[in-house]
Every structure is written in structure tokens, then in C-alpha cells.
Design a protein around this motif. Structure first.
Motif, PDB file in Angstrom:
ATOM      1  N   LYS A   9     -19.157   6.305  39.065  1.00 54.11           N
ATOM      2  CA  LYS A   9     -17.858   7.054  39.058  1.00 54.11           C
ATOM      3  C   LYS A   9     -16.447   6.091  38.899  1.00 54.11           C
ATOM      4  O   LYS A   9     -15.774   6.711  38.005  1.00 54.11           O
ATOM      5  N   HIS A  10     -16.411   5.235  39.437  1.00 47.00           N
ATOM      6  CA  HIS A  10     -15.593   4.203  39.157  1.00 47.00           C
ATOM      7  C   HIS A  10     -15.677   3.234  37.933  1.00 47.00           C
ATOM      8  O   HIS A  10     -14.946   2.438  37.969  1.00 47.00           O
ATOM      9  N   PRO A  34      -9.909   3.097  46.626  1.00 46.07           N
ATOM     10  CA  PRO A  34     -11.123   2.957  45.933  1.00 46.07           C
ATOM     11  C   PRO A  34     -11.047   2.363  44.820  1.00 46.07           C
ATOM     12  O   PRO A  34     -11.823   1.463  44.349  1.00 46.07           O
ATOM     13  N   ASP A  35      -9.916   2.659  44.052  1.00 44.94           N
ATOM     14  CA  ASP A  35      -9.661   1.931  42.655  1.00 44.94           C
ATOM     15  C   ASP A  35      -9.618   0.359  42.947  1.00 44.94           C
ATOM     16  O   ASP A  35      -9.795  -0.546  41.768  1.00 44.94           O
ATOM     17  N   LYS A  62     -17.543   0.704  37.784  1.00 49.55           N
ATOM     18  CA  LYS A  62     -17.694  -0.656  38.136  1.00 49.55           C
ATOM     19  C   LYS A  62     -19.009  -1.210  38.344  1.00 49.55           C
ATOM     20  O   LYS A  62     -19.819  -0.468  38.738  1.00 49.55           O
TER      21      LYS A  62
END
Ligand code: FE2
Length: 324
Positions: A99-100, A68-69, A102
């Protein structure tokens, strides 16, 4: 740039991943009605989408061989579509984006069908016939948005086929069931409604349904296809003559139909225009087209704000902002 796109406008949940225009993953799961003759029940389709989401998300990342990163952008189908279904893609993209940490970008579903078809056909400036369950439009791209030259005045072509297939008690997928039966049919007269470059299908649905007791399924399916596709070809031909485009493209779920492809291909050829269509996997609803279109828009500097992201049930293709 790596973009993860989420599609959930109707019966399909799709999660696709694109990297600089290359499709790395296209995971899909379709909600199917429990009983034959039943259409999409919005609440149940939405339940399907949210239940299958974690599995499909993992599947897409595994297909792309990514963690996911590595995702740099989250795209989601904003609309048009069924409200309850649209919420899944929107909520999931907002959650993942927050959450990330982005960016997020909303994508018009019709626009994504067109972009993915352009990718596979290699066309730059086509006249597009976009045919799906809820949509039927003839359009061209202009500088800032799409220009709709003609469209259905009532229901979408796919909706007509689905409704008629349910009247006949055919199994899902309805379009291909009709296409198969049509291969053995002969013509019986049905109403034909083209108004300039616009079309109407609900009267045709009433007329073909009334003929069920007295006419074979094969003849009705054949005649319905021939009538509908002749209407689409006539309106598209008028649009082609008017615009003088050199490329003709069909996209959307109904674009998978071989007879429509053949008729539109012949029409384009008569005018010396090229004809093209994307592979079936990418004409059906899918997440890859959302990711692919999200990437294009983002690369043009278009941005969405997390707080403003919401489902837009009636989001028209001519409301899309293609460029800044
Ligand atoms: Fe679609």
C-alpha cells in the motif's frame, strides 16, 4: 530509517517502531485463554491478532508521534511459531508494504530476541541462552548465521512450565505463577536430563505431574524451577568453557525469571564473564524487537521480496542470514 515491526508468532500481537536503533513505540496485546487450564487455541489467538490489529497499529503510530507516510520499512516475524498466528504479521506487513510502496523484511523471531537483548546489555559477542515457550537453545553468533551449541531435544522450557501450570490449574501468566509458588517451596527429587549441551524436558514433565497428588504445589514449583535452571546452567557452562566467551546473556520469555537470572549470573561470574539480560518488556514477545532487527538487517543490505514473504513455522535460528 524508520521501521515498523510486527510480531505474532504465538499469543502476542506486537507492533513496534524503531528509528535508527531507537525504540519509538512498543504496543502489545496478548491473547488469553477463555478458561483456566486451556492453552493457546491457534484459531482463537489468530482471531485476536487480526481483530486487535487496527487498534494496535494506531496506538503504535500515536506512541511514536508519526503518520504512516513516515514509515520507511515494514518488518514482520517470519517464524518460528504457530502457523495461524504467524499469518497475521505476514499478511499485515505485506499489505502495508504494498500500500505504501515501501520495502518489507522478514525477521526470525529468535534472532530478534537476541538483537534486542544485545541492545540493552551492550554486549557485542555473547554466549546466549534463549529460553521461551517453544524454544530452548544455547547459541553464539558466527559471521553469517548463528551456531547452535545445544538445544532441547523435545519441548521448550516455557512449554514445560505452561503445561505443568495447567496441570496444577494455575492462572495465566504461568511462569510468574510458578515463580511465586516456588518462593515458599522446598526440594523434592526430579529427573535431570542433560546430554552434553543438549537438554530434554518431557520426561521431567511426566515425573513432576505424577507427583501432584502427593506433593505440595509449592514444593513442586520450587523443585521444577531448581532442576530446570540447574540443567540450563550446566549446559550453558559447558558451552561457555568451550567457546571462551566473555559475555553471557539470557533472552526470551523465560529470561524474565529472577531465579534463572540469579543462577546464570553466578555461573558467568565464576568464569569471569559478564552477565546481562534485557528488561522484561523486551524479553516478552514484542514488535519493537522485530522493528529493531529489521532495521539492522536492512542496513546490512539484506532484502526480502514481497512475493516470497510467507510464514515459516519451523524457521530455525541457524538458518538466519545475518550478513550478505
Ligand atoms: Fe519469543
Amino acid at each position: 530509517m524508520i521501521c515498523l515491526g510486527i510480531e505474532s508468532t504465538a499469543h502476542t500481537l506486537g507492533i513496534g517502531i524503531c528509528k535508527n536503533g531507537e525504540i519509538l513505540a512498543n504496543a502489545r496485546s496478548m491473547y488469553k485463554s477463555a478458561k483456566p487450564g486451556e492453552g493457546i487455541i491457534p484459531r482463537k489467538a489468530a482471531e485476536h491478532h487480526s481483530e486487535i490489529f487496527p487498534t494496535l497499529y494506531k496506538q503504535a503510530l500515536a506512541q511514536a508521534k508519526l503518520t504512516p507516510d513516515k514509515i520507511g520499512l515494514y518488518a514482520f516475524s517470519e517464524g518460528p511459531g504457530i502457523g495461524a498466528c504467524l499469518r497475521t504479521a505476514c499478511a499485515a506487513a505485506k499489505y502495508l508494504s504494498a500500500k505504501h510502496r515501501k520495502p518489507i523484511i522478514g525477521v526470525n523471531h529468535c534472532h530478534s530476541h537476541i538483537e534486542i537483548a544485545k541492545k540493552f546489555t551492550g554486549f557485542k559477542d555473547p554466549l546466549t541462552l534463549y529460553v521461551s515457550g517453544g524454544n530452548t537453545q544455547i547459541l553464539v553468533e558466527e559471521k553469517k548465521s548463528f551456531h547452535v551449541l545445544g538445544e532441547t531435544l523435545d519441548i521448550g522450557v516455557g512449554n514445560l512450565f505452561d503445561s505443568f501450570a495447567r496441570e496444577l490449574g494455575l492462572q495465566f501468566a504461568h511462569g510468574s505463577a510458578i515463580e511465586q509458588l516456588a518462593l515458599k517451596g522446598k526440594y523434592t527429587e526430579l529427573p535431570y536430563t542433560v546430554k552434553g549441551m543438549n537438554l530434554a524436558f518431557s520426561g521431567l514433565f511426566t515425573a513432576v505431574s505424577k507427583k501432584i497428588p502427593s506433593t505440595s504445589k509449592e514444593d513442586l514449583c520450587y523443585s521444577l524451577q531448581e532442576t530446570v535452571y540447574a540443567m540450563l546452567c550446566e549446559a550453558s557452562e559447558r558451552a561457555l568453557t568451550l567457546t571462551g566467551k566473555r559475555e553471557v546473556m539470557v533472552c526470551g520469555g523465560v529470561a524474565q525469571n529472577k531465579r534463572l537470572q540469579q543462577m546464570m549470573g553466578e555461573m558467568a561470574k565464576e568464569h569471569g564473564a559478564k552477565f546481562g539480560v534485557a528488561p522484561n518488556e523486551f524479553n516478552a514477545d514484542n514488535g519493537a524487537m522485530i522493528a529493531y532487527t529489521g532495521e539492522i538487517l536492512f542496513s546490512r543490505g539484506i532484502r526480502s521480496k514481497l512475493k516470497d514473504c510467507r510464514p515459516r513455522q519451523k524457521y530455525r535460528s541457524d538458518e538466519v542470514r545475518l550478513r550478505l
